[in-house]
Design an enzyme around this catalytic site. Structure first.
Site, PDB file in Angstrom:
ATOM      1  N   VAL A  71       0.817  -1.209   0.000  1.00 32.99           N
ATOM      2  CA  VAL A  71       0.000   0.000   0.000  1.00 32.99           C
ATOM      3  C   VAL A  71       0.863   1.277   0.000  1.00 32.99           C
ATOM      4  O   VAL A  71       0.396   2.345  -0.371  1.00 32.99           O
ATOM      5  CB  VAL A  71      -0.980  -0.014   1.200  1.00 32.99           C
ATOM      6  CG1 VAL A  71      -0.257   0.305   2.501  1.00 32.99           C
ATOM      7  CG2 VAL A  71      -2.170   0.877   0.960  1.00 32.99           C
ATOM      8  N   GLU A 162       8.679 -12.167   2.102  1.00 34.20           N
ATOM      9  CA  GLU A 162       9.401 -12.101   0.823  1.00 34.20           C
ATOM     10  C   GLU A 162      10.314 -13.329   0.643  1.00 34.20           C
ATOM     11  O   GLU A 162      10.443 -13.854  -0.472  1.00 34.20           O
ATOM     12  CB  GLU A 162      10.223 -10.813   0.756  1.00 34.20           C
ATOM     13  CG  GLU A 162      10.958 -10.609  -0.550  1.00 34.20           C
ATOM     14  CD  GLU A 162      11.620  -9.251  -0.618  1.00 34.20           C
ATOM     15  OE1 GLU A 162      10.926  -8.271  -0.959  1.00 34.20           O
ATOM     16  OE2 GLU A 162      12.823  -9.155  -0.290  1.00 34.20           O
ATOM     17  N   ASP A 185      12.100   2.108  -6.699  1.00 36.32           N
ATOM     18  CA  ASP A 185      12.259   3.007  -5.557  1.00 36.32           C
ATOM     19  C   ASP A 185      13.305   4.054  -5.932  1.00 36.32           C
ATOM     20  O   ASP A 185      14.503   3.772  -5.929  1.00 36.32           O
ATOM     21  CB  ASP A 185      12.694   2.206  -4.322  1.00 36.32           C
ATOM     22  CG  ASP A 185      12.698   3.060  -3.062  1.00 36.32           C
ATOM     23  OD1 ASP A 185      12.869   4.302  -3.170  1.00 36.32           O
ATOM     24  OD2 ASP A 185      12.525   2.494  -1.970  1.00 36.32           O
TER      25      ASP A 185
HETATM   26  C1  GAL Z   1      15.401  -3.951   0.646  1.00 32.49           C
HETATM   27  C2  GAL Z   1      13.907  -3.801   0.909  1.00 32.49           C
HETATM   28  C3  GAL Z   1      13.437  -4.934   1.811  1.00 32.49           C
HETATM   29  C4  GAL Z   1      13.843  -6.269   1.208  1.00 32.49           C
HETATM   30  C5  GAL Z   1      15.335  -6.284   0.981  1.00 32.49           C
HETATM   31  C6  GAL Z   1      15.801  -7.598   0.392  1.00 32.49           C
HETATM   32  O1  GAL Z   1      15.814  -3.008  -0.311  1.00 32.49           O
HETATM   33  O2  GAL Z   1      13.667  -2.575   1.555  1.00 32.49           O
HETATM   34  O3  GAL Z   1      12.033  -4.863   1.955  1.00 32.49           O
HETATM   35  O4  GAL Z   1      13.157  -6.477   0.014  1.00 32.49           O
HETATM   36  O5  GAL Z   1      15.712  -5.228   0.122  1.00 32.49           O
HETATM   37  O6  GAL Z   1      17.199  -7.663   0.381  1.00 32.49           O
END
Ligand code: GAL
Ligand code: MN
Length: 213
Positions: A71, A162, A185
């Site tokens: 979200v 994840e 991002d």
């Molecule tokens: C970051 C992200 C996390 C996760 C991580 C995996 O950039 O903010 O949520 O996905 O990478 O290494």
């Protein structure tokens, strides 16, 4: 998905705070109340439980496909039915050009999310995946059960839901893989020339404040 019927299912512990947004014909907003958790990791992980629950409760009667999206994001360019496929995942924007050994899979064999060093195709982002209701039901149900098993074994996968999504998609190959145009991002990664469009982007947030309290 202009021109198509879309239901927006918003999961929240604060239904009263969801604004009444005027929508075009064929669009519907459905607010689904879910419980809050003290840790952001639990909020994130329990998406698997909530999606699988509502999939069998109602989504299977209401829609053909589910698109599961964080979200704290913004649609900022075209995202249409080209993303739909029986089972799809999205490349994590931090790892699309990286070597397998740098993928942040769960590496401890005790976890159900464990992936051995010589396996793995891609590193997927937990914030954008989907497919038919049935495929998403199977995925979310299996990930939730795997996380419950981890909990019983006193282990939590390094990147939570994840990590489990990555494990699932390794052994149930997705029928479509979306490029990081569908998950970007800018705050973290700037805007490299390979991106033609920024379609679905992270809303800038203070990670320290939200995550590391
Ligand atoms: C970051 C992200 C996390 C996760 C991580 C995996 O950039 O903010 O949520 O996905 O990478 O290494
Ligand atoms: Mn997010």
């Amino acid at each position: 998905m202009v021109g198509h019927k879309v239901n927006y299912y918003v999961y929240t512990d604060r239904p009263a705070d969801v604004p009444a947004v005027p929508l075009r014909e064929g669009r519907k907003l459905v607010v689904l109340e879910v419980q809050n958790y003290a840790r952001w990791q639990d909020v994130s992980m329990h998406r698997m439980e909530m999606i699988s629950y509502f999939a069998q409760q109602r989504f299977h009667r209401e829609v053909d496909y589910l698109v599961c999206a964080d979200v704290d994001m913004k649609f900022s360019d075209h995202v249409g039915v080209e993303i739909l496929s029986p089972l799809f995942g999205t490349l994590h924007p931090g790892f699309y050009g990286a070597e397998r050994r740098s993928f942040t899979y769960e590496r401890r064999p005790l976890s159900q999310a464990y992936i051995p060093p010589d396996e793995g195709d891609f590193y997927y982002m937990g914030a954008f995946f989907g497919g038919t209701v049935n495929e998403v039901y199977k995925l979310t149900k299996e990930c939730h059960q795997a996380m419950m098993m981890d909990k019983r074994n006193n282990i939590e996968a390094v990147w939570h839901d994840e990590s489990h999504l990555n494990k699932y998609l390794l052994y149930h190959k997705p029928t479509k893989v979306l490029s990081p145009e569908y998950m970007w991002d800018e705050q973290l990664l700037g805007r490299p020339a390979i991106l033609q469009k920024l379609r679905y982007v992270a809303v800038p947030k203070n990670h320290d404040e939200i995550r590391n309290r």
